[in-house]
Scaffold this active site. Structure first.
Site, short mmCIF file in Angstrom:
data_model
loop_
_atom_site.label_atom_id
_atom_site.label_comp_id
_atom_site.label_asym_id
_atom_site.label_seq_id
_atom_site.Cartn_x
_atom_site.Cartn_y
_atom_site.Cartn_z
CB THR A 276 13.45 14.27 -5.33
OG1 THR A 276 13.02 15.49 -5.65
CG2 THR A 276 14.55 13.74 -6.45
CB THR B 129 16.76 13.91 -2.75
OG1 THR B 129 15.52 14.78 -2.47
CG2 THR B 129 17.27 13.31 -1.54
N GLY B 130 17.37 17.40 -2.55
CA GLY B 130 17.50 18.44 -1.59
C GLY B 130 17.19 19.69 -2.54
N GLY C 157 17.71 22.10 -4.77
CA GLY C 157 18.76 22.16 -6.03
C GLY C 157 19.60 23.18 -6.15
NE ARG D 279 14.14 25.25 -8.51
CZ ARG D 279 14.34 23.94 -8.29
NH1 ARG D 279 13.93 22.78 -8.55
NH2 ARG D 279 15.14 23.64 -7.21
CB VAL D 280 15.84 23.54 -14.66
CG1 VAL D 280 16.62 22.27 -14.50
CG2 VAL D 280 14.99 23.81 -15.72
N GLY D 281 15.87 22.37 -11.50
CA GLY D 281 16.62 22.03 -10.26
C GLY D 281 18.10 21.21 -10.45
CG ASP D 282 19.65 18.62 -7.37
OD1 ASP D 282 18.15 19.17 -7.44
OD2 ASP D 282 20.17 17.93 -6.70
N1 ASP Z 1 16.51 18.28 -5.74
C1 ASP Z 1 14.95 18.68 -6.28
C2 ASP Z 1 15.05 20.18 -6.64
O1 ASP Z 1 15.52 21.05 -6.20
C3 ASP Z 1 14.03 18.46 -5.20
C4 ASP Z 1 14.18 17.59 -4.10
O2 ASP Z 1 15.02 16.94 -4.10
O3 ASP Z 1 13.35 17.31 -3.23
O4 ASP Z 1 14.19 20.21 -7.74
#
Ligand code: ASP
Length: 341
Positions: free
Chosen positions: A207, A258-259, A261, A235-238
């Site tokens: 990300t 990033t991480g 989500g 699915r929707v992340g953060d």
């Molecule tokens: N945070 C992002 C998500 O969960 C993925 C990522 O940061 O690598 O969609």
């Protein structure tokens, strides 16, 4: 990673005030199990070069008196257009072998924000997030509606095949194989589960995000992603969630996450860092440490953030093996990091 400007803010403990930085910019290209032993020198050089190219774009904008919002957007565009990162061109694949992209941006001066989720044909989702923020009465748009709006606003629309990269398709295949294997094992134990862990931790890499302070003292942050490999059911992340993936407030800081989500949404990571500064008087470094080293891992999540505060202090905090990251201060000093220091 900290810059020379770190600790220049007066903290409750009464640290001396060093002069405020005129402007500052920090970026990330994703956090995860990034280990030197798995990296080739060529790959490392490619990431380093792209991080430098991206941050230099934002740096030049800030140096010439441009806005932090422009710096954030244009810096992210460079990473979105590169297949190296899980955003724009290099977005990961969903379970259905499609690419669904999420992005958000926030203006620390006005607390205006824009976000888009699950788009499949907008070349630069961060541009859509910005247009939603500035031209529409809404904060977030999703799916086909967001795509229609992007088209109406004249953004670059691409065929969904634009997002195809062999590397990401291979990752999807690997994750699916692991999932099938895990399902077999679970079935043998006659457990009934709908979701399998299938390397979920390693399904999200790359990300991109940026946080910046401009010469007018305005903060901004933005984040853009393809989300998680093998995601399904819309699915929707953060990344497009204001307060989780992105937050900016001129009274505190600008943050991009990033991480994993799901955990970043539950921990409201980006806003929490700002709130700890505003309401508890923590420094950016203290607040970021609290959220990334305590709150998120205590829930079971992992990842990191980049952030800049209103005095130009920059912090990159992560609890994974690595995070692609870079900073540039107002003297043009560039620092790039990949692994833990
Ligand atoms: N945070 C992002 C998500 O969960 C993925 C990522 O940061 O690598 O969609």
């Amino acid at each position: 990673m900290e810059t020379a400007a770190e600790n220049s803010t007066a903290s409750p403990s009464g640290k001396a005030n060093k002069p405020k930085a005129e402007f500052a910019i920090i970026i990330h290209g994703g956090a995860g199990t990034i280990l030197k032993k798995n990296m080739t020198p060529e790959r490392e050089a490619a990431y380093t070069a792209k991080l430098e190219e991206a941050i230099t774009v934002g740096y030049e904008i800030l140096k010439n008196g441009g806005s932090s919002l422009d710096a954030v957007q244009k810096t992210i565009n460079v990473m979105e257009d590169s297949p190296l990162f899980n955003a724009g061109k290099g977005a990961v694949f969903t379970n259905a072998e499609t690419n669904e992209l999420d992005a958000s941006i926030m203006d620390g001066k006005t607390l205006n924000a824009g976000a888009s989720a699950g788009t499949t044909n907008v070349r630069n989702p961060i541009n859509l997030a910005r247009i939603i923020m500035e031209k529409s009465p809404h904060v977030m748009m999703a799916g086909s509606g967001a795509e229609t709006y992007a088209e109406e606003q004249g953004l670059i629309i691409v065929d969904p095949s634009y997002f195809y990269t062999e590397r990401r398709l291979e990752s999807l295949k690997r994750v699916k194989e692991k999932e099938a294997q895990e399902k077999k094992e679970i079935d043998t134990e006659s457990a009934s589960l709908n979701f399998y862990d299938a390397d979920i931790k390693d399904s999200k890499f790359g990300t991109v995000g940026c946080a910046a302070l401009d010469k007018n003292g305005n903060l901004a942050a933005g984040t853009s992603t393809g989300g998680m490999t093998n995601k399904r059911y819309g699915r929707v992340g953060d990344a497009p969630i204001i307060g989780a993936g992105t937050y900016a407030n001129n009274n505190s800081c600008a943050v991009s996450s990033t991480g994993w989500g799901e955990y970043f949404i539950r921990a409201m990571v980006a806003h929490d860092i700002s709130a700890l500064m505003q309401y508890k008087g923590m420094t950016l470094k203290e607040a970021a440490h609290e959220v990334i080293q305590n709150k998120v891992p205590n829930l079971g999540g992992d990842g990191g953030i980049v952030a800049v505060d209103k005095n130009g202090n920059m912090v990159a905090e992560f609890n994974t093996a690595g995070m692609y990251r870079a900073t540039m201060n107002d003297k043009g000093e560039l620092k790039i990091g990949i692994y833990k220091e």
